[in-house]
Design a protein around this motif. Sequence first.
Motif, PDB file in Angstrom:
ATOM      1  N   LEU A   2       0.827  -1.204   0.000  1.00 60.82           N
ATOM      2  CA  LEU A   2       0.000   0.000   0.000  1.00 60.82           C
ATOM      3  C   LEU A   2       0.865   1.261   0.000  1.00 60.82           C
ATOM      4  CD1 LEU A   2      -2.795   1.251   0.065  1.00 60.82           C
ATOM      5  CD2 LEU A   2      -2.754   1.054   2.553  1.00 60.82           C
ATOM      6  N   ARG A   3       1.966   1.240   0.767  1.00 62.98           N
ATOM      7  CA  ARG A   3       2.861   2.398   0.806  1.00 62.98           C
ATOM      8  C   ARG A   3       3.469   2.653  -0.576  1.00 62.98           C
ATOM      9  NH1 ARG A   3       4.761   4.257   5.757  1.00 62.98           N
ATOM     10  NH2 ARG A   3       6.908   4.446   5.048  1.00 62.98           N
ATOM     11  N   HIS A   4       3.812   1.596  -1.302  1.00 63.92           N
ATOM     12  CA  HIS A   4       4.365   1.745  -2.652  1.00 63.92           C
ATOM     13  C   HIS A   4       3.325   2.364  -3.579  1.00 63.92           C
ATOM     14  CE1 HIS A   4       8.146  -0.670  -2.364  1.00 63.92           C
ATOM     15  NE2 HIS A   4       7.543  -1.068  -1.259  1.00 63.92           N
ATOM     16  N   HIS A   5       2.096   1.869  -3.491  1.00 58.34           N
ATOM     17  CA  HIS A   5       1.018   2.401  -4.335  1.00 58.34           C
ATOM     18  C   HIS A   5       0.757   3.875  -4.023  1.00 58.34           C
ATOM     19  CE1 HIS A   5      -2.658   2.641  -6.646  1.00 58.34           C
ATOM     20  NE2 HIS A   5      -3.240   3.145  -5.583  1.00 58.34           N
ATOM     21  N   CYS A   6       0.683   4.205  -2.739  1.00 56.26           N
ATOM     22  CA  CYS A   6       0.421   5.594  -2.348  1.00 56.26           C
ATOM     23  C   CYS A   6       1.544   6.516  -2.803  1.00 56.26           C
ATOM     24  CB  CYS A   6       0.234   5.700  -0.841  1.00 56.26           C
ATOM     25  SG  CYS A   6      -1.321   5.007  -0.264  1.00 56.26           S
ATOM     26  N   ALA A   7       2.785   6.107  -2.571  1.00 55.51           N
ATOM     27  CA  ALA A   7       3.929   6.928  -2.973  1.00 55.51           C
ATOM     28  C   ALA A   7       3.940   7.128  -4.485  1.00 55.51           C
ATOM     29  CB  ALA A   7       5.239   6.288  -2.510  1.00 55.51           C
ATOM     30  N   SER A   8       3.696   6.066  -5.219  1.00 52.70           N
ATOM     31  CA  SER A   8       3.688   6.153  -6.683  1.00 52.70           C
ATOM     32  C   SER A   8       2.560   7.044  -7.185  1.00 52.70           C
ATOM     33  CB  SER A   8       3.560   4.753  -7.298  1.00 52.70           C
ATOM     34  OG  SER A   8       4.666   3.960  -6.944  1.00 52.70           O
ATOM     35  N   ASN A  13       0.917  12.196  -9.561  1.00 50.65           N
ATOM     36  CA  ASN A  13      -0.004  13.338  -9.553  1.00 50.65           C
ATOM     37  C   ASN A  13       0.680  14.648  -9.210  1.00 50.65           C
ATOM     38  OD1 ASN A  13      -2.621  12.208 -10.279  1.00 50.65           O
ATOM     39  ND2 ASN A  13      -2.307  10.941  -8.469  1.00 50.65           N
ATOM     40  N   GLY A  14       2.019  14.654  -9.230  1.00 53.38           N
ATOM     41  CA  GLY A  14       2.750  15.900  -9.123  1.00 53.38           C
ATOM     42  C   GLY A  14       3.237  16.291  -7.740  1.00 53.38           C
ATOM     43  N   VAL A  15       3.086  15.414  -6.752  1.00 57.13           N
ATOM     44  CA  VAL A  15       3.585  15.741  -5.416  1.00 57.13           C
ATOM     45  C   VAL A  15       5.106  15.625  -5.430  1.00 57.13           C
ATOM     46  CG1 VAL A  15       3.551  15.108  -2.973  1.00 57.13           C
ATOM     47  CG2 VAL A  15       1.451  14.957  -4.334  1.00 57.13           C
ATOM     48  N   ASP A  16       5.766  16.608  -4.866  1.00 51.20           N
ATOM     49  CA  ASP A  16       7.211  16.662  -4.807  1.00 51.20           C
ATOM     50  C   ASP A  16       7.756  15.469  -4.015  1.00 51.20           C
ATOM     51  OD1 ASP A  16       9.709  18.478  -5.092  1.00 51.20           O
ATOM     52  OD2 ASP A  16       9.669  17.927  -2.964  1.00 51.20           O
ATOM     53  N   ILE A  17       8.863  14.902  -4.489  1.00 42.75           N
ATOM     54  CA  ILE A  17       9.421  13.717  -3.850  1.00 42.75           C
ATOM     55  C   ILE A  17       9.852  13.975  -2.409  1.00 42.75           C
ATOM     56  CG2 ILE A  17      11.783  14.018  -4.680  1.00 42.75           C
ATOM     57  CD1 ILE A  17      11.758  10.907  -5.129  1.00 42.75           C
ATOM     58  N   VAL A  18      10.278  15.210  -2.104  1.00 39.76           N
ATOM     59  CA  VAL A  18      10.661  15.539  -0.725  1.00 39.76           C
ATOM     60  C   VAL A  18       9.418  15.538   0.171  1.00 39.76           C
ATOM     61  CG1 VAL A  18      11.704  17.287   0.764  1.00 39.76           C
ATOM     62  CG2 VAL A  18      12.706  16.797  -1.480  1.00 39.76           C
ATOM     63  N   ALA A  19       8.298  15.995  -0.346  1.00 34.24           N
ATOM     64  CA  ALA A  19       7.055  15.954   0.427  1.00 34.24           C
ATOM     65  C   ALA A  19       6.634  14.505   0.679  1.00 34.24           C
ATOM     66  CB  ALA A  19       5.947  16.706  -0.308  1.00 34.24           C
ATOM     67  N   ILE A  20       6.797  13.655  -0.317  1.00 34.51           N
ATOM     68  CA  ILE A  20       6.471  12.235  -0.151  1.00 34.51           C
ATOM     69  C   ILE A  20       7.399  11.619   0.889  1.00 34.51           C
ATOM     70  CG2 ILE A  20       6.353   9.988  -1.290  1.00 34.51           C
ATOM     71  CD1 ILE A  20       5.701  11.539  -3.902  1.00 34.51           C
ATOM     72  N   GLN A  21       8.661  11.995   0.851  1.00 29.64           N
ATOM     73  CA  GLN A  21       9.628  11.510   1.839  1.00 29.64           C
ATOM     74  C   GLN A  21       9.151  11.848   3.255  1.00 29.64           C
ATOM     75  OE1 GLN A  21      13.368  13.563   1.689  1.00 29.64           O
ATOM     76  NE2 GLN A  21      14.333  12.236   3.191  1.00 29.64           N
ATOM     77  N   GLU A  22       8.719  13.066   3.450  1.00 30.57           N
ATOM     78  CA  GLU A  22       8.231  13.489   4.767  1.00 30.57           C
ATOM     79  C   GLU A  22       6.963  12.728   5.160  1.00 30.57           C
ATOM     80  OE1 GLU A  22       7.936  17.676   5.450  1.00 30.57           O
ATOM     81  OE2 GLU A  22       9.771  18.073   4.327  1.00 30.57           O
ATOM     82  N   GLY A  34      12.888   4.228  -3.656  1.00 26.06           N
ATOM     83  CA  GLY A  34      12.610   2.801  -3.786  1.00 26.06           C
ATOM     84  C   GLY A  34      11.133   2.462  -3.707  1.00 26.06           C
ATOM     85  N   TYR A  35      10.355   3.346  -3.121  1.00 25.29           N
ATOM     86  CA  TYR A  35       8.910   3.135  -2.991  1.00 25.29           C
ATOM     87  C   TYR A  35       8.144   3.616  -4.219  1.00 25.29           C
ATOM     88  CZ  TYR A  35       8.768   1.648   1.872  1.00 25.29           C
ATOM     89  OH  TYR A  35       8.897   0.937   3.032  1.00 25.29           O
ATOM     90  N   ILE A  36       8.766   4.467  -5.017  1.00 30.91           N
ATOM     91  CA  ILE A  36       8.065   5.069  -6.149  1.00 30.91           C
ATOM     92  C   ILE A  36       8.339   4.271  -7.419  1.00 30.91           C
ATOM     93  CG2 ILE A  36       7.922   7.127  -7.609  1.00 30.91           C
ATOM     94  CD1 ILE A  36       8.526   8.761  -5.092  1.00 30.91           C
ATOM     95  N   HIS A  37       7.263   3.834  -8.027  1.00 30.47           N
ATOM     96  CA  HIS A  37       7.336   3.092  -9.284  1.00 30.47           C
ATOM     97  C   HIS A  37       6.587   3.902 -10.327  1.00 30.47           C
ATOM     98  CE1 HIS A  37       8.741  -0.182  -6.796  1.00 30.47           C
ATOM     99  NE2 HIS A  37       7.700   0.033  -6.015  1.00 30.47           N
ATOM    100  N   VAL A  38       7.256   4.210 -11.425  1.00 29.67           N
ATOM    101  CA  VAL A  38       6.644   5.053 -12.450  1.00 29.67           C
ATOM    102  C   VAL A  38       6.262   4.233 -13.670  1.00 29.67           C
ATOM    103  CG1 VAL A  38       7.814   7.156 -11.692  1.00 29.67           C
ATOM    104  CG2 VAL A  38       8.880   5.719 -13.406  1.00 29.67           C
ATOM    105  N   HIS A  39       5.274   4.719 -14.367  1.00 29.86           N
ATOM    106  CA  HIS A  39       4.812   4.089 -15.602  1.00 29.86           C
ATOM    107  C   HIS A  39       5.906   4.187 -16.654  1.00 29.86           C
ATOM    108  CE1 HIS A  39       2.388   3.574 -19.257  1.00 29.86           C
ATOM    109  NE2 HIS A  39       1.628   2.824 -18.488  1.00 29.86           N
ATOM    110  N   GLY A  40       5.941   3.288 -17.575  1.00 32.12           N
ATOM    111  CA  GLY A  40       6.967   3.250 -18.606  1.00 32.12           C
ATOM    112  C   GLY A  40       7.062   4.500 -19.462  1.00 32.12           C
ATOM    113  N   THR A  41       5.982   5.256 -19.583  1.00 37.16           N
ATOM    114  CA  THR A  41       5.992   6.467 -20.409  1.00 37.16           C
ATOM    115  C   THR A  41       6.212   7.726 -19.579  1.00 37.16           C
ATOM    116  OG1 THR A  41       3.596   6.736 -20.262  1.00 37.16           O
ATOM    117  CG2 THR A  41       4.440   5.425 -22.120  1.00 37.16           C
TER     118      THR A  41
END
Length: 63
Positions: A2-8, A13-22, A34-41
């Motif tokens: 769930l944490r991976h899905h939420c982070a991704s 949707n444009g949330v800054d990676i530092v904000a996600i880190q916090e 490591g928690y963020i998985h992006v689509h191939g495109t």
Amino acid sequence: MLRHHCASSLYRNGVDIVAIQELLGHEWIATTMGYIHVHGTHVEDSWSRAADRSAARLSGVGS
């Protein structure tokens, strides 16, 4: 999982990676990455959006 899905989803949707880190409570940004998985495109989509923003800014120049 769930944490991976939420982070991704947040990142996609444009949330800054530092904000996600916090939000996830990570000390190191590498852990968050490591928690963020992006689509191939992801790279192509980002490039296209940046080009659109640039074109919009330039359309007002010289008018």
